[in-house]
Design an enzyme around this catalytic site. Sequence first.
Site, PDB file in Angstrom:
ATOM      1  N   ASP A 264      20.203 -25.044 -37.942  1.00  9.32           N
ATOM      2  CA  ASP A 264      18.368 -24.341 -37.931  1.00  9.32           C
ATOM      3  C   ASP A 264      18.207 -23.047 -38.707  1.00  9.32           C
ATOM      4  O   ASP A 264      19.663 -22.476 -38.556  1.00  9.32           O
ATOM      5  CB  ASP A 264      18.012 -24.815 -37.026  1.00  9.32           C
ATOM      6  CG  ASP A 264      16.503 -24.455 -37.243  1.00  9.32           C
ATOM      7  OD1 ASP A 264      15.564 -23.977 -37.392  1.00  9.32           O
ATOM      8  OD2 ASP A 264      15.940 -24.701 -35.956  1.00  9.32           O
TER       9      ASP A 264
HETATM   10  C1  BGC Z   1      12.969 -25.014 -37.438  1.00  3.24           C
HETATM   11  C2  BGC Z   1      13.189 -25.745 -38.288  1.00  3.24           C
HETATM   12  C3  BGC Z   1      12.748 -25.592 -39.981  1.00  3.24           C
HETATM   13  C4  BGC Z   1      13.649 -24.403 -40.409  1.00  3.24           C
HETATM   14  C5  BGC Z   1      12.822 -24.476 -42.083  1.00  3.24           C
HETATM   15  C6  BGC Z   1      12.791 -23.524 -38.124  1.00  3.24           C
HETATM   16  O1  BGC Z   1      12.780 -21.895 -37.724  1.00  3.24           O
HETATM   17  O2  BGC Z   1      13.081 -24.628 -36.148  1.00  3.24           O
HETATM   18  O3  BGC Z   1      13.092 -27.141 -37.639  1.00  3.24           O
HETATM   19  O4  BGC Z   1      13.654 -27.086 -40.074  1.00  3.24           O
HETATM   20  O5  BGC Z   1      12.930 -23.069 -39.669  1.00  3.24           O
HETATM   21  O6  BGC Z   1      11.692 -24.343 -42.035  1.00  3.24           O
END
Ligand code: BGC
Length: 734
Positions: free
Chosen positions: A266
């Site tokens: 993530d």
């Molecule tokens: C989120 C993810 C997301 C990523 C990219 C993160 O903060 O938890 O679900 O895909 O950001 O935007």
Amino acid sequence: MKKIKTALFFILLGAVLQANAQKMNPIYLDNTQTIEARVKDALSRMTLEEKVKICTAQSKFSTHGVPRLGIPELWMSDGPHGVRMEILWDSWGHAEWTNDSCTAFPALTCLAATWNPQMSHIYGKAIGEEARYRRKDVLLAPGVNIYRTPLNGRNFEYFGEDPYLASKMVVPYIHGIQENGVSACVKHYVLNNQEKWRGHINVELSDRALYEIYLPAFKAAVTEGKVWSIMGSYNKIRGTYACENDLTLNKILKGEWKFDGCVITDWGGAHNTKEAALNGLDIEMGTGTDGFTSNSKNAYDNYYLANPYLQLLTSGEIPVSNIDEKATRILRLIFRTAMNTNKPFGSLATEEHAAVGRTVSEQGAVLLKNTAHLLPIDASNYKSIAVIGENATRILTEGGGSSELKPKHEISPLQGLKEKFGADKITYAMGYASGKVEYDKVNKSPYEAAKLRKEAVELAAKSDLVIYVGGLNKNSQQDSEGDDRISYSLPFEQNELITELQKANKKIVLVMLSGNAYEMPWLNNATTLFQAWYGGSEAGHAIANVLSGEVSPSGKLPFSFGAKLSDYGSHSYGSIAYPGDSINEIYKEDILVGYRWFDTKKIKPLFPFGFGLSYTSFQYGKIATDKKIYSSDESIKISFTVKNTGKVDGAEAVQVYASQPKASVLRPEKELKAFKKVFLKAGETQTLELEIKVKDLAFFDNTTHSWKVEVGEFVLCNAASSADVKSKVAIQVK
Ligand code: BGC
């Protein structure tokens, strides 16, 4: 002599050049070889530096390619409900492109509420087509974290509280996306069941809860969905960050399930080079919040898996086999997506995609109460209809965090209702107001609540029918990433408003939009309640189609609606069980999540898991099995009839639960083991045949670390919800 020397020199040069030619040539497209052969070939041509380079981001949403060899970059995008607008290279700002408007599909709770895996497939295919058209290689979707607490700000992005339902819904979604040569990226692996302290909270739980409740949907995504990438979550698991976790990544995901794809962090989920490198991480994204290209400690070259990783490889502290394995997985992902020459071209924001969204939205809408038979609405019975509530007009595709969208169109409930029932009949009052949507910040509404309420109550009093459209929204501390809800109550003084409206007019249809359950202090005085989720681009049309009876509701709840917060398992053991003490959190309710808790502890929810009404009625025949005694490697064939006994066509999500009355360990009162959505014309009867593998009746044994089916009696029941059992049959496992 000189001539001979010159000749020798040229012969040698030729040989060296030839030997290097293999290494130097770009990777020309060669579809005659398998992906594995091409991966091996590509790997053999890459330098150590190039292999390391492809492990990290080069911008917010892309990774490095290998320009020398023509190996392309990977382009990624959020998210589960549509392809997000373009984001700037180095920061979270919107890039303001003019060609990136998409279809907003309904939130995943709505998709789960269809109880229809076929819907999941058409949804996945459509969103995959949009991702492909937008030239994305990896779509950061879907999310399959289990609904453990109704306070979790991101529940709307997930498939609900039951691991079996989530598993059955996630697989076709992945197939649909990946048919487009776009990788799904199932997230957030694993135990990211709340937003509060998501970046560091350490989750402790039993193996049994892990394997029975939190892992199954991920396992299905890997073993049946054959997903090509998985996103590690932010939290810690048993003391180690999820993106650097030997147990969940190396042992379970890549070991037990034989996952051959990539583990992607993530955004900002990596914390340590050695741990990340050795414990199963493949691609690092979003480290720091800036990740600027230069002049910062978080510059892409300084990512944990960039220069610091290269140094450990060069010094021999980490073996070269480690990078070869990662690069192999990343190349495999590239050949499956960016270098896939057979993929279709995709399409964006088409009428077909809008129709997919509308159908899912219609099939997912759940009718919870209709005692006064106000629904379906026959507009000719009413001269004046009051539509009240901010959600009737609010844009619900913006906000919410990374699932934010820039849809080409978004039909509001008010617009849908006006089109359906006639604009001249409808008057709108806002009733309540929330503030401007902003990530991680709660903004106050500029309006005076008392004034809005007074206006709405007056309108309700003089109207023939009231359609109230409220619920939660995508503001911070509502249904939004980054934080949890701070209360189980409806926000923005809606309880007070609804209570006053109920005094002013007896004919109120409550339409609630949310991705979460909420308290309903006004329920006894409500005759009509309709849970419509976040419906995306076609939300307003779908709501109007179901309210008008053009479509009979057939959605069923993918999670229980508890009467109060303390009724939930996760909220029954003090703050250490939720939200934790800011360092640790212990899942004390263990396997008793959702209806497993409500059923076993005999706590009556407001509305149970699997519940949903229709404009017609269904009669279930008695459940029967093909035999009475089974061995553990057999399947139980189940059959029963379902009849549409009403006057209109409709669909019913029939459910089969299993229980083990006498077991050596605590078993939930019952667990979902099969379901099917049947479409029945008025008066039609169908005989349903469903199958349950005996091995799926097992529990996970903490002591032996294995699945165990005990011999003895099991009871199977057919049911219209987890609280509405129609009939039972007992079988024996020998
Ligand atoms: C989120 C993810 C997301 C990523 C990219 C993160 O903060 O938890 O679900 O895909 O950001 O935007």
